[in-house]
Design a protein around this motif. Structure first.
Motif, PDB file in Angstrom:
ATOM      1  N   GLU A 317       0.831  -1.206   0.000  1.00  0.00           N
ATOM      2  CA  GLU A 317       0.000   0.000   0.000  1.00  0.00           C
ATOM      3  C   GLU A 317       0.864   1.254   0.000  1.00  0.00           C
ATOM      4  O   GLU A 317       0.547   2.240  -0.681  1.00  0.00           O
ATOM      5  CB  GLU A 317      -0.932  -0.019   1.217  1.00  0.00           C
ATOM      6  N   ARG A 321       0.918   4.078  -2.989  1.00  0.00           N
ATOM      7  CA  ARG A 321       0.668   5.480  -2.643  1.00  0.00           C
ATOM      8  C   ARG A 321       1.771   6.380  -3.182  1.00  0.00           C
ATOM      9  O   ARG A 321       1.499   7.455  -3.738  1.00  0.00           O
ATOM     10  CB  ARG A 321       0.567   5.638  -1.128  1.00  0.00           C
ATOM     11  N   GLU A 326      -3.584   3.002  -7.999  1.00  0.00           N
ATOM     12  CA  GLU A 326      -4.525   2.211  -7.228  1.00  0.00           C
ATOM     13  C   GLU A 326      -3.854   0.890  -6.846  1.00  0.00           C
ATOM     14  O   GLU A 326      -3.173   0.280  -7.674  1.00  0.00           O
ATOM     15  CB  GLU A 326      -5.786   1.924  -8.048  1.00  0.00           C
ATOM     16  N   GLU A 396       9.837   3.906   3.750  1.00  0.00           N
ATOM     17  CA  GLU A 396       9.227   4.797   2.767  1.00  0.00           C
ATOM     18  C   GLU A 396      10.289   5.621   2.050  1.00  0.00           C
ATOM     19  O   GLU A 396      10.244   5.791   0.825  1.00  0.00           O
ATOM     20  CB  GLU A 396       8.210   5.714   3.444  1.00  0.00           C
TER      21      GLU A 396
END
Length: 418
Positions: A317, A321, A326, A396
């Protein structure tokens, strides 16, 4: 953890490939993605500005001897300045090892880095390339798998040792390779280091040894037990055992694939194997802390990166992002791996040479189902709360970097099983 698995990765060292580190059926997974879219010497400071270069070509068999402990006197190296402390690093050119060397050099320690004459993935680096890679360290070319060779190399080098840091880890996770590197070579570095006066040993292990189902885990645990026994026989000797969680590179194998429009693949429901991944720099910093940190003496130290534990679903996810896409997940039943392992175990009975192939399958299955977190002995469950966090680098930020620059420098090399 995603489908690209790691226990220690200096290698499969490593924690898993952090070490340590193993990657199961990467080609198989890629195909799924495509199809879904269609001793003691006088101590003196080393001159780290001009690395030594010593090469040993003599070959000797491994000797299963035990180091003769020095007289048990309180260690005084922790009262010295870093510039007066000599640290021997084994596994210096491995995935984590080179970061550890850099961190120790930056902290002002005198570093003797042991390296093969041909280092790196499949021995692709020459001596000159290794010297450039380990700038600031004094490089001793030798062979850690041969105790007599290692001892002669270090004796000829002419220095004493205060601390040994081992970042050794099997590159493949194969049965013989695991015992040769994770146990024998690591023990050689302990024996040789103690003969040169070492009073502390920092071991890069892996958090996955908590639940040992694989050969490299058993090899690591056997050495850990022997290292602990050294402190019982020699009260002046100490250790720090570092067990990291997942490395960033073990979670980055799908970034470019997803960027190209392929789905994010995971086993089961995507919540099986959570981890608190830690960057190479942060792990190297923690290992360097263990050299002088009195709170880390004679401790087993599990360590993860900052933030919460992340499941493969959450990792995916996050990636979608960052890409502004999507989410598109492909969930693969873990039973597929069980079937493959069953077939391989059967074939090994007929073709013993397939022993490593079967082990690789088990490695992949382990990392598809087991979390890289502290195992709570009371509940038998993995606990994010019990897993310490360290450092500042986040997954991230790593994903963002890979999206910009690719996976250069993060190659899986011999850890890529298929």
């Amino acid at each position: 953890m995603s489908l690209f698995f790691s226990c220690n990765v200096s290698s499969l060292n490593s924690p898993k490939y952090q070490s340590h580190k193993a990657h199961f059926y990467s080609q198989f997974i890629n195909q799924i993605q495509v199809n879904s879219l269609s001793h003691s010497l006088p101590s003196f400071p080393l001159n780290s500005s001009l690395p030594f270069k010593f090469s040993v070509k003599r070959i000797n068999p491994i000797r299963a001897s035990t180091a003769t402990s020095a007289e048990a006197t309180p260690s005084s190296f922790r009262n010295k300045n870093p510039k007066d402390i000599n640290i021997l690093v084994a596994g210096s050119t491995g995935y984590i090892g080179k970061f550890v060397v850099k961190e120790l050099v930056n902290r002002g320690f005198n570093v003797v880095a042991v390296a093969r004459e041909k280092s790196g993935i499949r021995g692709k680096n020459s001596e000159e390339e290794t010297l450039n890679q380990l700038q600031g360290a004094n490089v001793c070319f030798s062979d850690v798998t041969k105790l007599e060779t290692l001892e002669k190399s270090l004796n000829d080098f002419g220095v004493s040792v205060d601390v040994v840091v081992s970042c050794l880890a099997s590159r493949t996770g194969g049965v013989k390779d695991s015992w040769k590197i994770d146990y024998e070579a690591t023990k050689n570095s302990l024996v040789a280091g103690k003969k040169l006066g070492a009073k502390h040993f920092v071991l890069l292990s892996a958090i996955c040894v908590q639940k040992p189902l694989l050969e490299f885990q058993r090899a690591k645990l056997k050495f850990e037990a022997e290292l602990m026994r050294e402190t019982e026989m020699d009260s002046g000797f100490t250790y720090s055992i570092v067990r990291p969680t997942a490395f960033f590179k073990s979670l980055g194998g799908q970034v470019e694939l997803v960027k190209d429009g392929k789905p994010y693949v995971m086993f089961g429901d995507g919540n099986l194997c959570a981890c608190k991944p830690i960057s190479e720099e942060d792990l190297a910093s923690f290992i360097a802390d263990c050299v002088l940190g009195e709170d880390k003496i004679n401790q087993i130290l599990p360590i993860g990166g900052p933030g919460k534990a992340l499941t493969p679903m959450e990792q995916g996810e996050m990636l979608f992002r960052l890409l502004g896409k999507e989410p598109n997940f492909l969930k693969v039943p873990i039973g597929i791996m069980d079937f493959a392992i069953g077939v391989l175990d059967f074939l090994v009975k007929i073709f013993p040479s397939m022993e490593d192939a079967a082990e690789f399958g088990k490695i992949g299955r382990y990392y598809a189902a087991e979390s890289m977190l502290v195992l709570d002995p009371e509940t038998g469950e993995y606990s994010a709360e019990r897993t310490p966090s360290y450092g500042e680098d986040t997954l991230e930020e790593f994903f963002e970097k890979v999206l910009r620059e690719g996976m250069a420098g993060q190659e899986l090399g011999e850890q890529a099983i298929f």
